[in-house]
Write a protein that holds these residues in place. Structure first.
Motif, PDB file in Angstrom:
ATOM      1  N   ASP A   1       0.871  -1.182   0.000  1.00 48.37           N
ATOM      2  CA  ASP A   1       0.000   0.000   0.000  1.00 48.37           C
ATOM      3  C   ASP A   1       0.904   1.226   0.000  1.00 48.37           C
ATOM      4  O   ASP A   1       1.729   1.390   0.898  1.00 48.37           O
ATOM      5  CB  ASP A   1      -0.905  -0.004   1.234  1.00 48.37           C
ATOM      6  CG  ASP A   1      -1.840  -1.209   1.241  1.00 48.37           C
ATOM      7  OD1 ASP A   1      -2.631  -1.331   0.298  1.00 48.37           O
ATOM      8  OD2 ASP A   1      -1.752  -2.025   2.175  1.00 48.37           O
ATOM      9  N   VAL A   2       0.725   2.083  -1.012  1.00 49.39           N
ATOM     10  CA  VAL A   2       1.643   3.202  -1.253  1.00 49.39           C
ATOM     11  C   VAL A   2       0.917   4.540  -1.151  1.00 49.39           C
ATOM     12  O   VAL A   2      -0.184   4.701  -1.674  1.00 49.39           O
ATOM     13  CB  VAL A   2       2.293   3.057  -2.657  1.00 49.39           C
ATOM     14  CG1 VAL A   2       3.223   4.229  -2.953  1.00 49.39           C
ATOM     15  CG2 VAL A   2       3.028   1.726  -2.782  1.00 49.39           C
ATOM     16  N   MET A   3       1.554   5.505  -0.505  1.00 48.86           N
ATOM     17  CA  MET A   3       1.098   6.898  -0.460  1.00 48.86           C
ATOM     18  C   MET A   3       2.072   7.705  -1.288  1.00 48.86           C
ATOM     19  O   MET A   3       3.272   7.709  -1.013  1.00 48.86           O
ATOM     20  CB  MET A   3       1.101   7.413   0.983  1.00 48.86           C
ATOM     21  CG  MET A   3       0.720   8.885   1.142  1.00 48.86           C
ATOM     22  SD  MET A   3      -1.044   9.150   0.965  1.00 48.86           S
ATOM     23  CE  MET A   3      -1.075  10.488  -0.220  1.00 48.86           C
ATOM     24  N   LEU A   4       1.567   8.352  -2.335  1.00 46.40           N
ATOM     25  CA  LEU A   4       2.400   9.174  -3.218  1.00 46.40           C
ATOM     26  C   LEU A   4       2.040  10.640  -3.033  1.00 46.40           C
ATOM     27  O   LEU A   4       0.882  11.020  -3.185  1.00 46.40           O
ATOM     28  CB  LEU A   4       2.184   8.759  -4.675  1.00 46.40           C
ATOM     29  CG  LEU A   4       2.837   9.644  -5.745  1.00 46.40           C
ATOM     30  CD1 LEU A   4       4.355   9.581  -5.663  1.00 46.40           C
ATOM     31  CD2 LEU A   4       2.362   9.222  -7.133  1.00 46.40           C
ATOM     32  N   LEU A   5       3.042  11.451  -2.738  1.00 47.37           N
ATOM     33  CA  LEU A   5       2.864  12.898  -2.649  1.00 47.37           C
ATOM     34  C   LEU A   5       3.421  13.513  -3.918  1.00 47.37           C
ATOM     35  O   LEU A   5       4.615  13.358  -4.208  1.00 47.37           O
ATOM     36  CB  LEU A   5       3.614  13.457  -1.436  1.00 47.37           C
ATOM     37  CG  LEU A   5       3.283  12.840  -0.079  1.00 47.37           C
ATOM     38  CD1 LEU A   5       4.190  13.433   0.993  1.00 47.37           C
ATOM     39  CD2 LEU A   5       1.828  13.045   0.269  1.00 47.37           C
ATOM     40  N   GLY A   6       2.569  14.168  -4.709  1.00 47.20           N
ATOM     41  CA  GLY A   6       3.008  14.823  -5.930  1.00 47.20           C
ATOM     42  C   GLY A   6       2.468  14.139  -7.165  1.00 47.20           C
ATOM     43  O   GLY A   6       2.668  12.948  -7.359  1.00 47.20           O
ATOM     44  N   ALA A   7       1.746  14.914  -7.978  1.00 46.99           N
ATOM     45  CA  ALA A   7       1.124  14.373  -9.192  1.00 46.99           C
ATOM     46  C   ALA A   7       1.614  15.101 -10.436  1.00 46.99           C
ATOM     47  O   ALA A   7       0.921  15.170 -11.436  1.00 46.99           O
ATOM     48  CB  ALA A   7      -0.401  14.462  -9.082  1.00 46.99           C
ATOM     49  N   GLY A   8       2.830  15.654 -10.356  1.00 44.39           N
ATOM     50  CA  GLY A   8       3.417  16.308 -11.524  1.00 44.39           C
ATOM     51  C   GLY A   8       4.009  15.271 -12.464  1.00 44.39           C
ATOM     52  O   GLY A   8       3.596  14.106 -12.459  1.00 44.39           O
ATOM     53  N   GLY A   9       4.988  15.680 -13.252  1.00 46.28           N
ATOM     54  CA  GLY A   9       5.592  14.773 -14.223  1.00 46.28           C
ATOM     55  C   GLY A   9       6.206  13.540 -13.589  1.00 46.28           C
ATOM     56  O   GLY A   9       5.887  12.412 -13.960  1.00 46.28           O
ATOM     57  N   ALA A  10       7.100  13.736 -12.636  1.00 52.92           N
ATOM     58  CA  ALA A  10       7.746  12.593 -11.982  1.00 52.92           C
ATOM     59  C   ALA A  10       6.723  11.774 -11.207  1.00 52.92           C
ATOM     60  O   ALA A  10       6.723  10.547 -11.272  1.00 52.92           O
ATOM     61  CB  ALA A  10       8.864  13.070 -11.062  1.00 52.92           C
ATOM     62  N   GLY A  11       5.841  12.453 -10.474  1.00 51.49           N
ATOM     63  CA  GLY A  11       4.814  11.742  -9.705  1.00 51.49           C
ATOM     64  C   GLY A  11       3.921  10.900 -10.595  1.00 51.49           C
ATOM     65  O   GLY A  11       3.562   9.767 -10.258  1.00 51.49           O
ATOM     66  N   SER A  12       3.560  11.434 -11.762  1.00 50.41           N
ATOM     67  CA  SER A  12       2.717  10.685 -12.704  1.00 50.41           C
ATOM     68  C   SER A  12       3.424   9.420 -13.174  1.00 50.41           C
ATOM     69  O   SER A  12       2.822   8.336 -13.214  1.00 50.41           O
ATOM     70  CB  SER A  12       2.370  11.551 -13.912  1.00 50.41           C
ATOM     71  OG  SER A  12       1.584  12.658 -13.517  1.00 50.41           O
ATOM     72  N   ALA A  13       4.696   9.546 -13.528  1.00 51.88           N
ATOM     73  CA  ALA A  13       5.461   8.387 -13.989  1.00 51.88           C
ATOM     74  C   ALA A  13       5.611   7.362 -12.863  1.00 51.88           C
ATOM     75  O   ALA A  13       5.496   6.151 -13.088  1.00 51.88           O
ATOM     76  CB  ALA A  13       6.828   8.830 -14.494  1.00 51.88           C
TER      77      ALA A  13
END
Length: 161
Positions: free
Chosen positions: A27-39
């Motif tokens: 189960d992962v929490m990702l902070l940031g949905a920009g270019g790197a976050g999207s990839a």
């Protein structure tokens, strides 16, 4: 139009694996949905993460990314959500917070416990988030491990030995 190739996501997953953490079933929490976050969102879901929660200060961007990843990787329960480490195995910071001197943590809502693995993609060995995570006893992966993973992915892409 030419296809766009980006190595941030696969590089991040390769770095995690090199650090001993396999995303499959986590189960992962990702902070940031920009270019790197999207990839990274795409690569983590593709690698078999059980769930992915995405947060960005631009809520619309995070919700759009979550919807795209959910469509592309239906086996990974993907959704937008507030930043939390509760019921998460991995926290990934893909925001710019930590790049500038004087930056604090990317969110004040994060409870760092020793069973959490913390990734900060900022290309430094020490960031405020990594310092706090290490002090809390978390396993960590610093940005240079992602850069090394990206190098391997680029070499494969270009057919280099």
């Amino acid at each position: 139009a030419l296809p766009i190739y980006m190595f941030d996501g696969k590089g991040c997953v390769a770095g995690m694996r090199a650090t001993g953490v396999e995303p499959r079933g986590l189960d992962v929490m990702l902070l940031g949905a920009g270019g790197a976050g999207s990839a990274i969102a795409d690569a983590v879901a593709e690698a078999g993460a059980k769930s992915l929660r995405i947060f960005d200060v631009d809520e619309g961007k995070a919700k759009q990314l979550a919807a795209r990843v959910a469509r592309a990787h239906p086996a990974c329960a993907t959704a937008f959500g507030a930043p939390t480490t509760e019921a998460r195995h991995v926290l990934i910071n893909a925001t710019p917070t930590g790049m500038a001197a004087g930056d604090g943590l990317p969110s004040s809502d994060l409870r760092l416990t020793k069973d959490l693995f913390v990734v900060d993609i900022i290309a430094k060995d020490v960031t405020p988030l990594l310092s706090a995570a290490r002090a809390a006893g978390c396993g960590t992966m610093a940005g240079p491990a992602m850069v090394a993973g990206q190098a391997g992915e680029m070499a494969r892409f270009f057919g280099l030995p």
